[in-house]
Design an enzyme around this catalytic site. Structure first.
Site, mmCIF file in Angstrom:
data_model
loop_
_atom_site.group_PDB
_atom_site.id
_atom_site.type_symbol
_atom_site.label_atom_id
_atom_site.label_comp_id
_atom_site.label_asym_id
_atom_site.label_seq_id
_atom_site.Cartn_x
_atom_site.Cartn_y
_atom_site.Cartn_z
ATOM 1 N N SER A 227 0.670 -1.233 0.183
ATOM 2 C CA SER A 227 -0.102 -0.131 -0.017
ATOM 3 C C SER A 227 0.848 1.326 -0.046
ATOM 4 O O SER A 227 1.678 1.541 -0.852
ATOM 5 C CB SER A 227 -1.212 -0.026 1.140
ATOM 6 O OG SER A 227 -2.070 0.921 0.857
ATOM 7 N N ASP A 453 -8.620 -4.477 -6.229
ATOM 8 C CA ASP A 453 -8.161 -3.585 -4.995
ATOM 9 C C ASP A 453 -9.012 -2.209 -4.987
ATOM 10 O O ASP A 453 -8.944 -1.515 -6.003
ATOM 11 C CB ASP A 453 -6.546 -3.083 -5.161
ATOM 12 C CG ASP A 453 -6.066 -2.914 -3.759
ATOM 13 O OD1 ASP A 453 -6.461 -2.045 -3.101
ATOM 14 O OD2 ASP A 453 -5.039 -3.500 -3.705
ATOM 15 N N HIS A 483 -7.388 -5.711 -0.934
ATOM 16 C CA HIS A 483 -6.114 -4.914 -0.845
ATOM 17 C C HIS A 483 -4.914 -5.624 -0.646
ATOM 18 O O HIS A 483 -4.674 -6.257 0.456
ATOM 19 C CB HIS A 483 -6.573 -3.984 0.107
ATOM 20 C CG HIS A 483 -5.433 -2.755 0.384
ATOM 21 N ND1 HIS A 483 -5.040 -2.103 -0.640
ATOM 22 C CD2 HIS A 483 -4.780 -2.360 1.404
ATOM 23 C CE1 HIS A 483 -4.259 -0.997 -0.593
ATOM 24 N NE2 HIS A 483 -3.985 -1.322 0.865
#
Length: 514
Positions: A227, A453, A483
């Site tokens: 991320s 995602d 995610h």
């Protein structure tokens, strides 16, 4: 209200909280010491501090390996490396394999910005058992986070009020309230952490990582970024291209976007995830308990959110589930397909007037523990994002963009659009419109994008590959949900990532896993 980038904040950080239902300041130190020559004093890990989320000290890994913690001394201001220092909290688990085959340390950043690596790595340590056969697993609280000069803004009671506010104003009075609350929050950050705020940029954290590399004794930085950790890794590669070892970026941030573009992309991403959730619920043999068709599921959610705007329902006593908290909770549940069952349960209960599950999901996003204490994830998230990003958006500008955001997502559009005011009246100027990740000359970096995602939409992976430069980024696609990709436990993804990190085998560009 969390600002838009926090929706990619820390799905990994909060997963452990859901499934398991000290702050180091500045010191004068020794001004003339060579920080690269410092020796880390590894010892038994304490229980996480309140700013890290609280809880118990990390349990040993299967096989008995204990987690060890240490504090790294780093300059407060990298422009004055001989000046004041801060302590950066580190954690590690030593390699389980043959010492003669040890590659070095593998440094993790799990996202945010604002997530504590010191608490997250132990929560998922077993997932990286294969990688530990040749690496020491290492993570850290980035500067401004947790025990690494953690930024402090408002106290727990004020944060409860802050997260209860209406973050999607419908009229001028509600807009003024939102802007006033934002200004108050930002002023509290300056009051409590003004000395730290100018020094929590992603570029500062990247320089910290190169210091870690040297103190840990590695010629190259071997890195696993997830991320926001992909943005941090990209900035590191830009600053230190020759020091990049084997690196993996998973759940990839688009480095070419400004905050508005990122928020709009997230609106589309979360809407896609909600669409997929609704399709999944209504496609099973058993009847979907929250709607007869995908559109019915989404219509009922829209009705719930509209009703909550004027009439909240009981949540986690004594707080009520507001429209904003419900939206936040729904977003949290879309981070992972494993959470979809919680979302279904939470919606069922909310339709019956009970908002507890959706509020617990929202609390997880906001870093609130069951005892009412908040980690500093929101304070750190806002501080780092506002120090990084130059744009400052006004309420008039947000209003002009609402139609575009609503078209991208009827459910999350307003929420993410109004989140853009989070840096208004911030004490520190933002560094740039978007990060520079150009890394000509760096070793190959494996860039893994997930087509489903919600928080870091799939298109960002290609943008990262292009921005890193020719011959650096190698794209791998995972056709999945949630995610990130590696933590999906997809054998194809894990095989490619493990093969690169352990053996140096670079997958063919354009590899697709499903």
């Amino acid at each position: 209200m969390p600002n838009p980038p926090q929706l990619r904040a820390a799905a990994l950080t909060v997963t452990a909280v859901l499934l398991s239902s000290l702050m180091t300041g500045c010191s004068d130190g020794s001004k003339d010491e060579d920080l690269t020559a410092q020796k880390l004093n590894w010892k038994e890990c304490p229980a996480p501090s309140e700013s890290e989320g609280g809880g118990n000290a990390p349990s040993p890994l299967p096989g008995g390996t204990e987690w060890q913690c240490a504090t790294l001394k780093a300059p407060l201001d990298w422009a004055e490396p001989k000046g004041d220092t801060i302590g950066l909290a580190l954690i590690r688990a030593k390699t389980s394999g043959d010492p003669s085959k040890r590659i070095g340390s593998l440094l993790f950043n799990f996202g945010g910005p604002g997530g504590s690596g010191v608490t997250t790595l132990p929560a998922f340590g077993e997932d990286y058992a294969t990688l530990r056969t040749r690496y020491d697993l290492v993570s850290f609280d980035p500067r401004g986070v947790g025990r690494s000069a953690g930024v402090k803004c408002e106290d727990d009671s004020h944060l409860d009020e802050y997260f209860q506010q209406d973050a999607t104003p419908d009229d001028t009075a509600e807009q003024e309230t939102l802007l006033t609350n934002t200004k108050t929050f930002n002023a509290a950050c300056e009051t409590h952490s003004g000395k730290t705020l100018p020094h929590v940029r992603t570029s500062d954290a990247a320089r910290d990582m190169d210091l870690m590399r040297q103190v840990l004794g590695d010629d190259k930085l071997h890195y696993f970024g997830i991320s926001y950790g992909t943005e941090l890794g990209g900035v590191y590669a830009h600053l230190f291209p020759k020091n990049v070892g084997r690196a993996v970026f998973d759940a990839v941030v688009d480095p070419t976007q400004n905050p508005e573009q990122s928020s709009l992309g997230q609106a589309r991403g979360f809407q896609l995830a909600l669409d997929n959730f609704a399709d999944d619920c209504t496609s099973k043999k058993d009847p979907c308990p929250i709607g007869d068709t995908p559109q019915d599921v989404k219509d009922r959610i829209a009705t719930l959110l509209k009703d909550l705007d004027s009439k909240p329902i009981p949540g986690v006593f004594p707080r009520e589930l507001t429209q904003t908290a419900a939206t936040n909770g729904i977003a949290q549940a879309l981070y992972s397909k494993d959470f979809w069952e919680y979302l279904t349960e939470g919606l069922q209960q909310a339709y019956d007037g009970d908002g507890r599950v959706l509020m617990l999901l929202s609390d997880s996003m906001n870093g609130r523990s069951e005892n009412g204490q908040y980690s500093n994830i929101t304070a750190a998230n806002v501080s780092i994002n506002c120090a990084d990003a130059k744009p400052r958006y006004t309420s008039d500008y947000v209003e002009s963009k609402l139609p575009e955001f609503r078209a991208a997502s009827p459910t999350f559009g307003d929420y993410l659009a109004w989140g853009m005011v989070s840096c208004t009246d911030w004490a520190v100027a933002g560094a740039a419109d978007h990060p520079d990740v150009g890394a000509a000359g760096a070793a190959p970096i494996l860039v893994v994008g997930n087509t489903g995602d919600p928080a870091t939409p799939y298109e960002g992976a290609k943008k990262m590959v292009n921005a890193l430069g020719k011959g650096v980024g190698v794209e791998l696609t995972y056709k999945g949900q949630g995610h990130g990709a590696y933590d999906s436990k997809n054998k194809c993804v894990q095989g490619a990532v493990n093969g690169y990190l352990l053996e140096g085998t670079v997958p063919s560009a354009g590899t697709v896993c499903s």
